[in-house]
Design a protein around this motif. Structure first.
Motif, PDB file in Angstrom:
ATOM      1  N   TYR A  25       0.819  -1.215   0.000  1.00 22.28           N
ATOM      2  CA  TYR A  25       0.000   0.000   0.000  1.00 22.28           C
ATOM      3  C   TYR A  25       0.851   1.263   0.000  1.00 22.28           C
ATOM      4  O   TYR A  25       0.483   2.263  -0.634  1.00 22.28           O
ATOM      5  CB  TYR A  25      -0.947   0.013   1.201  1.00 22.28           C
ATOM      6  CG  TYR A  25      -1.953  -1.119   1.220  1.00 22.28           C
ATOM      7  CD1 TYR A  25      -2.296  -1.815   0.061  1.00 22.28           C
ATOM      8  CD2 TYR A  25      -2.566  -1.499   2.415  1.00 22.28           C
ATOM      9  CE1 TYR A  25      -3.209  -2.855   0.086  1.00 22.28           C
ATOM     10  CE2 TYR A  25      -3.493  -2.536   2.446  1.00 22.28           C
ATOM     11  CZ  TYR A  25      -3.804  -3.214   1.296  1.00 22.28           C
ATOM     12  OH  TYR A  25      -4.715  -4.235   1.329  1.00 22.28           O
ATOM     13  N   GLU A  27       3.776   1.577  -1.376  1.00 22.96           N
ATOM     14  CA  GLU A  27       4.278   1.681  -2.750  1.00 22.96           C
ATOM     15  C   GLU A  27       3.184   2.195  -3.687  1.00 22.96           C
ATOM     16  O   GLU A  27       3.436   3.060  -4.540  1.00 22.96           O
ATOM     17  CB  GLU A  27       4.771   0.314  -3.210  1.00 22.96           C
ATOM     18  CG  GLU A  27       5.390   0.313  -4.601  1.00 22.96           C
ATOM     19  CD  GLU A  27       5.895  -1.065  -4.992  1.00 22.96           C
ATOM     20  OE1 GLU A  27       6.441  -1.184  -6.105  1.00 22.96           O
ATOM     21  OE2 GLU A  27       5.732  -2.012  -4.198  1.00 22.96           O
ATOM     22  N   ASP A  28       1.962   1.689  -3.518  1.00 22.32           N
ATOM     23  CA  ASP A  28       0.855   2.144  -4.354  1.00 22.32           C
ATOM     24  C   ASP A  28       0.620   3.640  -4.205  1.00 22.32           C
ATOM     25  O   ASP A  28       0.230   4.317  -5.173  1.00 22.32           O
ATOM     26  CB  ASP A  28      -0.440   1.407  -3.976  1.00 22.32           C
ATOM     27  CG  ASP A  28      -0.432  -0.054  -4.383  1.00 22.32           C
ATOM     28  OD1 ASP A  28       0.460  -0.450  -5.163  1.00 22.32           O
ATOM     29  OD2 ASP A  28      -1.313  -0.793  -3.901  1.00 22.32           O
ATOM     30  N   GLU A  29       0.838   4.151  -3.000  1.00 20.71           N
ATOM     31  CA  GLU A  29       0.603   5.573  -2.732  1.00 20.71           C
ATOM     32  C   GLU A  29       1.809   6.444  -3.095  1.00 20.71           C
ATOM     33  O   GLU A  29       1.755   7.664  -2.935  1.00 20.71           O
ATOM     34  CB  GLU A  29       0.245   5.771  -1.257  1.00 20.71           C
ATOM     35  CG  GLU A  29      -1.092   5.163  -0.846  1.00 20.71           C
ATOM     36  CD  GLU A  29      -2.270   5.889  -1.463  1.00 20.71           C
ATOM     37  OE1 GLU A  29      -2.103   7.038  -1.929  1.00 20.71           O
ATOM     38  OE2 GLU A  29      -3.375   5.313  -1.491  1.00 20.71           O
TER      39      GLU A  29
END
Length: 292
Positions: A25, A27-29
């Motif tokens: 999460y 990394e996704d952000e």
């Protein structure tokens, strides 16, 4: 990139950040988060990064006027338990007994003293307190087995009900049943990290996703918790999560300001300092939009 330090071991502090990290999460952000062990860090070092421990941060704001601000709250119920040897049935039975507990100036130690007082016990007069530093609580269990102490405050490195059952002990109280406070989440000192920092907001959004995972994907959470609580079976982990985590962790990281105000008053009284601020000054969980 931001440092994010936990200041207590166990799923109480580490679970949300661990899920956000392991599920990708952060990394996704678009933020690189370095999870740091800040258990032994001094206050000044903790100020320079984000911290998970909201309780310790409240104490430092009350005693040192450090303007820490919380942008996410994971739970209002501290995951600490009083466990006693066979023959003890309640906190009141601790009068005149030996208790292993955290020091009064620490957050869990302060919370424990508040709970003991609410049970009608003076921690300085009615018990023989042995002050110990946080850890995996293995030494507490060894001391209980050896009869060197009568009870101990333990944290979330283990499932207390399962341990007590195996050893023939009793869980005398869950701190979270008797004292509520915004206790873990994401908090920063805006002296060092601006409250409008894009990296900070990304960290908070990832934490919210992890909170949703706890509620919506319990089997995934069991998989993650297994790495923290390897002494327990999956069924024991599920029972622990169902009792203490899933019903009491927030869905969205929002703070209950009424609980916060009551907690500030109680902690200030226990520390013997004035309550110079309100919860709305500390917990600014409205600063991060729900969506990018």
């Amino acid at each position: 990139m931001l440092d994010l330090a936990y200041v207590g071991r166990g799923i109480h502090e580490e679970l949300v950040a661990y899920i956000a990290d392991q599920e990708g999460y952060f990394e996704d952000e678009g933020v690189r988060v370095a999870l740091r062990d800040g258990v032994a860090w001094k206050t000044e070092r903790l100020r320079r990064g984000a911290t998970i421990g909201l309780g310790r941060s409240m104490l430092s704001r009350l005693t040192d006027d450090i303007p820490r601000t919380g942008l996410s709250v994971s739970t209002h119920r501290p995951l600490f338990w009083f466990v006693g040897r066979a023959g003890l049935e309640s906190l009141q039975d601790l009068k005149g007994r030996k208790l292993a507990v955290h020091a009064p100036e620490t957050a869990p130690g302060c919370f424990a003293r508040i709970v003991l007082r609410r049970a009608g016990l003076d921690p300085d007069r009615d018990l023989e307190c042995q002050y110990r530093t946080p850890g995996d609580y293995g030494m507490h269990l060894r001391s209980l087995r050896a009869g060197e102490i009568d009870a101990a405050l333990i944290g979330s490195t283990m499932a207390p009900e399962q341990v007590a059952e195996q050893e023939g002990w009793r869980v005398l109280a869950w701190v979270g049943d008797h004292f509520q406070i915004p206790t873990v989440g994401v908090m920063v000192d805006p002296t060092y990290i601006p409250l409008d920092s894009p990296a900070l907001h990304a960290m908070v959004r990832a934490s919210r996703r992890a909170l949703h995972t706890i509620q919506d994907r319990p089997e995934t959470v069991v998989d993650h918790v297994r790495s923290f609580m390897g002494r327990h079976t999956d069924d024991e982990i599920r029972a622990h999560l169902d009792r203490f985590v899933i019903p009491h962790f927030t869905h969205d990281g929002q703070a209950d300001l009424e609980i916060g105000d009551a907690a500030i008053t109680a902690v200030a009284a226990e520390l013997g300092v004035p309550a110079t601020f309100r919860a709305a000054d500390v917990y600014r969980t409205d600063l991060v939009p729900a969506d990018r």
